[in-house]
Design a protein around this motif. Structure first.
Motif, PDB file in Angstrom:
ATOM      1  N   LEU A 215       0.851  -1.187   0.000  1.00  0.00           N
ATOM      2  CA  LEU A 215       0.000   0.000   0.000  1.00  0.00           C
ATOM      3  C   LEU A 215       0.887   1.238   0.000  1.00  0.00           C
ATOM      4  CD1 LEU A 215      -2.714  -0.923   2.681  1.00  0.00           C
ATOM      5  CD2 LEU A 215      -2.882  -1.137   0.193  1.00  0.00           C
ATOM      6  N   SER A 216       0.340   2.348  -0.456  1.00  0.00           N
ATOM      7  CA  SER A 216       1.052   3.629  -0.453  1.00  0.00           C
ATOM      8  C   SER A 216       0.379   4.566   0.544  1.00  0.00           C
ATOM      9  CB  SER A 216       1.035   4.256  -1.847  1.00  0.00           C
ATOM     10  OG  SER A 216      -0.298   4.359  -2.341  1.00  0.00           O
ATOM     11  N   GLU A 217       1.193   5.369   1.231  1.00  0.00           N
ATOM     12  CA  GLU A 217       0.645   6.273   2.243  1.00  0.00           C
ATOM     13  C   GLU A 217       1.538   7.492   2.385  1.00  0.00           C
ATOM     14  OE1 GLU A 217       2.352   5.446   6.461  1.00  0.00           O
ATOM     15  OE2 GLU A 217       1.083   3.727   5.944  1.00  0.00           O
ATOM     16  N   THR A 218       1.038   8.474   3.136  1.00  0.00           N
ATOM     17  CA  THR A 218       1.849   9.660   3.444  1.00  0.00           C
ATOM     18  C   THR A 218       2.144   9.808   4.929  1.00  0.00           C
ATOM     19  OG1 THR A 218      -0.087  11.112   3.708  1.00  0.00           O
ATOM     20  CG2 THR A 218       0.907  10.960   1.492  1.00  0.00           C
ATOM     21  N   ASP A 219       1.227   9.419   5.802  1.00  0.00           N
ATOM     22  CA  ASP A 219       1.276   9.744   7.230  1.00  0.00           C
ATOM     23  C   ASP A 219       1.266  11.254   7.425  1.00  0.00           C
ATOM     24  OD1 ASP A 219       1.157   9.070   9.916  1.00  0.00           O
ATOM     25  OD2 ASP A 219       3.332   8.949  10.161  1.00  0.00           O
ATOM     26  N   ALA A 220       0.693  11.974   6.473  1.00  0.00           N
ATOM     27  CA  ALA A 220       0.590  13.428   6.573  1.00  0.00           C
ATOM     28  C   ALA A 220      -0.129  13.810   7.873  1.00  0.00           C
ATOM     29  CB  ALA A 220      -0.185  13.958   5.360  1.00  0.00           C
ATOM     30  N   PRO A 221       0.409  14.845   8.529  1.00  0.00           N
ATOM     31  CA  PRO A 221       1.317  15.898   8.058  1.00  0.00           C
ATOM     32  C   PRO A 221       2.808  15.606   8.232  1.00  0.00           C
ATOM     33  CG  PRO A 221       0.545  16.444  10.243  1.00  0.00           C
ATOM     34  CD  PRO A 221      -0.149  15.164   9.862  1.00  0.00           C
ATOM     35  N   TYR A 222       3.174  14.352   8.512  1.00  0.00           N
ATOM     36  CA  TYR A 222       4.568  14.020   8.796  1.00  0.00           C
ATOM     37  C   TYR A 222       5.260  13.417   7.574  1.00  0.00           C
ATOM     38  CZ  TYR A 222       2.205  14.205  13.302  1.00  0.00           C
ATOM     39  OH  TYR A 222       1.428  14.596  14.355  1.00  0.00           O
ATOM     40  N   ALA A 223       6.602  13.447   7.605  1.00  0.00           N
ATOM     41  CA  ALA A 223       7.453  12.672   6.693  1.00  0.00           C
ATOM     42  C   ALA A 223       7.179  12.918   5.216  1.00  0.00           C
ATOM     43  CB  ALA A 223       7.318  11.174   6.999  1.00  0.00           C
ATOM     44  N   ALA A 224       7.241  14.164   4.805  1.00  0.00           N
ATOM     45  CA  ALA A 224       6.990  14.499   3.401  1.00  0.00           C
ATOM     46  C   ALA A 224       8.061  13.907   2.494  1.00  0.00           C
ATOM     47  CB  ALA A 224       6.940  16.014   3.212  1.00  0.00           C
ATOM     48  N   PRO A 225       7.661  13.453   1.311  1.00  0.00           N
ATOM     49  CA  PRO A 225       8.622  12.877   0.366  1.00  0.00           C
ATOM     50  C   PRO A 225       9.379  13.960  -0.389  1.00  0.00           C
ATOM     51  CG  PRO A 225       6.456  12.917  -0.626  1.00  0.00           C
ATOM     52  CD  PRO A 225       6.284  13.435   0.787  1.00  0.00           C
ATOM     53  N   ILE A 226      10.468  13.565  -1.008  1.00  0.00           N
ATOM     54  CA  ILE A 226      11.087  14.421  -2.020  1.00  0.00           C
ATOM     55  C   ILE A 226      10.069  14.579  -3.155  1.00  0.00           C
ATOM     56  CG2 ILE A 226      12.903  14.462  -3.791  1.00  0.00           C
ATOM     57  CD1 ILE A 226      14.748  13.088  -1.781  1.00  0.00           C
ATOM     58  N   PRO A 227       9.791  15.780  -3.653  1.00  0.00           N
ATOM     59  CA  PRO A 227      10.545  17.034  -3.528  1.00  0.00           C
ATOM     60  C   PRO A 227      10.037  17.982  -2.441  1.00  0.00           C
ATOM     61  CG  PRO A 227       8.925  17.255  -5.254  1.00  0.00           C
ATOM     62  CD  PRO A 227       8.762  15.865  -4.699  1.00  0.00           C
ATOM     63  N   HIS A 228       9.263  17.484  -1.480  1.00  0.00           N
ATOM     64  CA  HIS A 228       8.689  18.340  -0.444  1.00  0.00           C
ATOM     65  C   HIS A 228       9.314  18.081   0.927  1.00  0.00           C
ATOM     66  CE1 HIS A 228       5.605  19.469  -3.341  1.00  0.00           C
ATOM     67  NE2 HIS A 228       5.427  18.179  -3.587  1.00  0.00           N
ATOM     68  N   ARG A 229      10.414  17.357   0.962  1.00  0.00           N
ATOM     69  CA  ARG A 229      11.018  16.983   2.233  1.00  0.00           C
ATOM     70  C   ARG A 229      11.310  18.221   3.086  1.00  0.00           C
ATOM     71  NH1 ARG A 229      16.665  13.619   3.360  1.00  0.00           N
ATOM     72  NH2 ARG A 229      16.217  13.179   5.571  1.00  0.00           N
ATOM     73  N   GLY A 230      10.975  18.120   4.382  1.00  0.00           N
ATOM     74  CA  GLY A 230      11.171  19.225   5.303  1.00  0.00           C
ATOM     75  C   GLY A 230       9.977  20.134   5.446  1.00  0.00           C
ATOM     76  N   LYS A 231       8.974  19.956   4.574  1.00  0.00           N
ATOM     77  CA  LYS A 231       7.753  20.750   4.631  1.00  0.00           C
ATOM     78  C   LYS A 231       6.632  19.905   5.241  1.00  0.00           C
ATOM     79  CE  LYS A 231       9.040  23.172   0.369  1.00  0.00           C
ATOM     80  NZ  LYS A 231       8.628  23.475  -1.036  1.00  0.00           N
ATOM     81  N   ARG A 232       5.516  20.532   5.487  1.00  0.00           N
ATOM     82  CA  ARG A 232       4.345  19.790   5.938  1.00  0.00           C
ATOM     83  C   ARG A 232       3.896  18.837   4.832  1.00  0.00           C
ATOM     84  NH1 ARG A 232      -1.358  22.755   6.058  1.00  0.00           N
ATOM     85  NH2 ARG A 232      -0.905  22.485   3.835  1.00  0.00           N
ATOM     86  N   ASN A 233       3.678  17.605   5.189  1.00  0.00           N
ATOM     87  CA  ASN A 233       3.199  16.620   4.219  1.00  0.00           C
ATOM     88  C   ASN A 233       1.693  16.772   4.019  1.00  0.00           C
ATOM     89  OD1 ASN A 233       3.384  14.493   2.439  1.00  0.00           O
ATOM     90  ND2 ASN A 233       3.912  12.962   3.971  1.00  0.00           N
ATOM     91  N   GLU A 234       1.193  16.283   2.897  1.00  0.00           N
ATOM     92  CA  GLU A 234      -0.243  16.272   2.655  1.00  0.00           C
ATOM     93  C   GLU A 234      -0.585  15.132   1.705  1.00  0.00           C
ATOM     94  OE1 GLU A 234      -1.290  19.648  -0.491  1.00  0.00           O
ATOM     95  OE2 GLU A 234      -0.167  20.490   1.206  1.00  0.00           O
ATOM     96  N   PRO A 235      -1.841  14.678   1.721  1.00  0.00           N
ATOM     97  CA  PRO A 235      -2.197  13.475   0.958  1.00  0.00           C
ATOM     98  C   PRO A 235      -1.863  13.525  -0.529  1.00  0.00           C
ATOM     99  CG  PRO A 235      -3.911  13.950   2.545  1.00  0.00           C
ATOM    100  CD  PRO A 235      -2.953  15.117   2.599  1.00  0.00           C
ATOM    101  N   ALA A 236      -1.934  14.692  -1.170  1.00  0.00           N
ATOM    102  CA  ALA A 236      -1.648  14.774  -2.599  1.00  0.00           C
ATOM    103  C   ALA A 236      -0.230  14.320  -2.928  1.00  0.00           C
ATOM    104  CB  ALA A 236      -1.871  16.199  -3.115  1.00  0.00           C
ATOM    105  N   PHE A 237       0.666  14.395  -1.936  1.00  0.00           N
ATOM    106  CA  PHE A 237       2.055  14.021  -2.182  1.00  0.00           C
ATOM    107  C   PHE A 237       2.245  12.515  -2.292  1.00  0.00           C
ATOM    108  CE2 PHE A 237       3.540  18.064   0.290  1.00  0.00           C
ATOM    109  CZ  PHE A 237       2.998  18.861  -0.714  1.00  0.00           C
ATOM    110  N   VAL A 238       1.199  11.731  -2.061  1.00  0.00           N
ATOM    111  CA  VAL A 238       1.322  10.273  -2.215  1.00  0.00           C
ATOM    112  C   VAL A 238       1.687   9.899  -3.648  1.00  0.00           C
ATOM    113  CG1 VAL A 238      -1.066   9.663  -2.851  1.00  0.00           C
ATOM    114  CG2 VAL A 238       0.295   8.099  -1.445  1.00  0.00           C
ATOM    115  N   VAL A 239       1.402  10.779  -4.589  1.00  0.00           N
ATOM    116  CA  VAL A 239       1.771  10.528  -5.986  1.00  0.00           C
ATOM    117  C   VAL A 239       3.273  10.275  -6.094  1.00  0.00           C
ATOM    118  CG1 VAL A 239       1.863  11.521  -8.302  1.00  0.00           C
ATOM    119  CG2 VAL A 239      -0.175  11.855  -6.881  1.00  0.00           C
TER     120      VAL A 239
END
Length: 274
Positions: A215-239
């Motif tokens: 499965l794919s997940e974000t755990d937003a608002p934590y652990a944002a992926p590249i290219p958003h690393r260090g920022k608030r995570n959000e569900p759209a970043f699961v892409v």
């Protein structure tokens, strides 16, 4: 059209209070739906409410008590009240129990282990009673598999009694392949977060996993992926996470996207077009 599912996020958290509508707009633009995951009773109620208000984007809620974010006891009668909102016309609201499990990374095993195990056991029983999957939060001491060992033992005991009614997913899985194989053998999927975009030591497990057990997940608002690393995570970043899974495995992105969508629908009983 729904193209991606972020199977674990917290869009009801206060980090989104100022711009939740914009976060939802970005999800809609990217074709992303998410599952809102509770960590306490009040938090679970907020997740259910958000799923009721935005069923096109928040595809369901997972209700339960986190092993150490909340020190409350899991009270089945309280959570059973949330299940009254479980079935709505054309939409299933509560789709899982959790996030629950065992965390020895942030809590001492000796002083807090018994409480965590009692809460976990109650939530396993609740999931069995209501035929819902478990959303596992299992985090061992650094360099150890102790929390996984204890959680898997408890799940195995429950499966011996209740069979396939004990099912679900290991959220935010970054553990070793040997542990993953134990989850897979029990029918539990492993959910990969955005850390796989910047942590090469996670790539072996991503490559080794059977595609139907991911499965794919974000755990937003934590652990944002590249290219958003260090920022608030959000569900759209699961892409970005889905694309990373495909690229790490050397597989077609569209094929992997479609497979992960079907996996989420299967595990959580989602009736969706996508």
């Amino acid at each position: 059209m729904l193209r991606y599912i972020d199977t674990h996020s917290h869009p009801h958290f206060p980090q989104y209070d100022a711009d939740r509508d914009l976060v939802f707009a970005r999800m809609r633009e990217a074709g992303v739906g998410t599952i809102a995951v509770g960590t306490s009773f009040l938090d679970s109620r907020k997740a259910v409410q958000l799923a009721m208000e935005h069923p096109d984007l928040v595809l369901g809620a997972v209700i339960g008590v986190h092993p150490n974010d909340s020190k409350e006891s899991f009270e089945p009668e309280h959570f059973a009240g949330l299940l009254k909102m479980r079935e709505m016309p054309g939409n299933k609201i509560v789709v899982g129990v959790g996030e629950c499990g065992i965390d020895y990374f942030r809590s001492d095993m000796e002083s807090d282990g018994a409480r965590q195990k009692e809460n976990f056991e109650k939530q396993i029983a609740f999931a069995v009673e209501h035929d819902l999957p478990l959303m596992l939060h299992v985090r061992p001491h650094k360099g150890s598999t102790d929390a996984h060992d204890d959680a898997i033992d408890m799940l195995a005991t429950a499966q011996a009694r209740h069979g396939s009614r004990v099912r679900g997913t290991a959220h935010f899985f970054t553990g070793p392949i040997e542990v993953a194989k134990r989850y897979w053998s029990m029918g539990f999927t492993t959910a990969f977060p955005g850390v796989i975009t910047f942590a090469p030591d996670t790539h072996e497990i991503v490559r080794s996993a059977p595609l139907n057990m991911i499965l794919s997940e974000t755990d937003a608002p934590y652990a944002a992926p590249i290219p958003h690393r260090g920022k608030r995570n959000e569900p759209a970043f699961v892409v970005h996470t889905v694309e990373a899974i495909a690229d790490i495995r050397g597989e077609d992105r569209e094929m992997v996207r479609s497979a992960l969508l079907e996996n989420a629908k299967r595990i959580f009983g989602l009736k969706l077009q996508g």
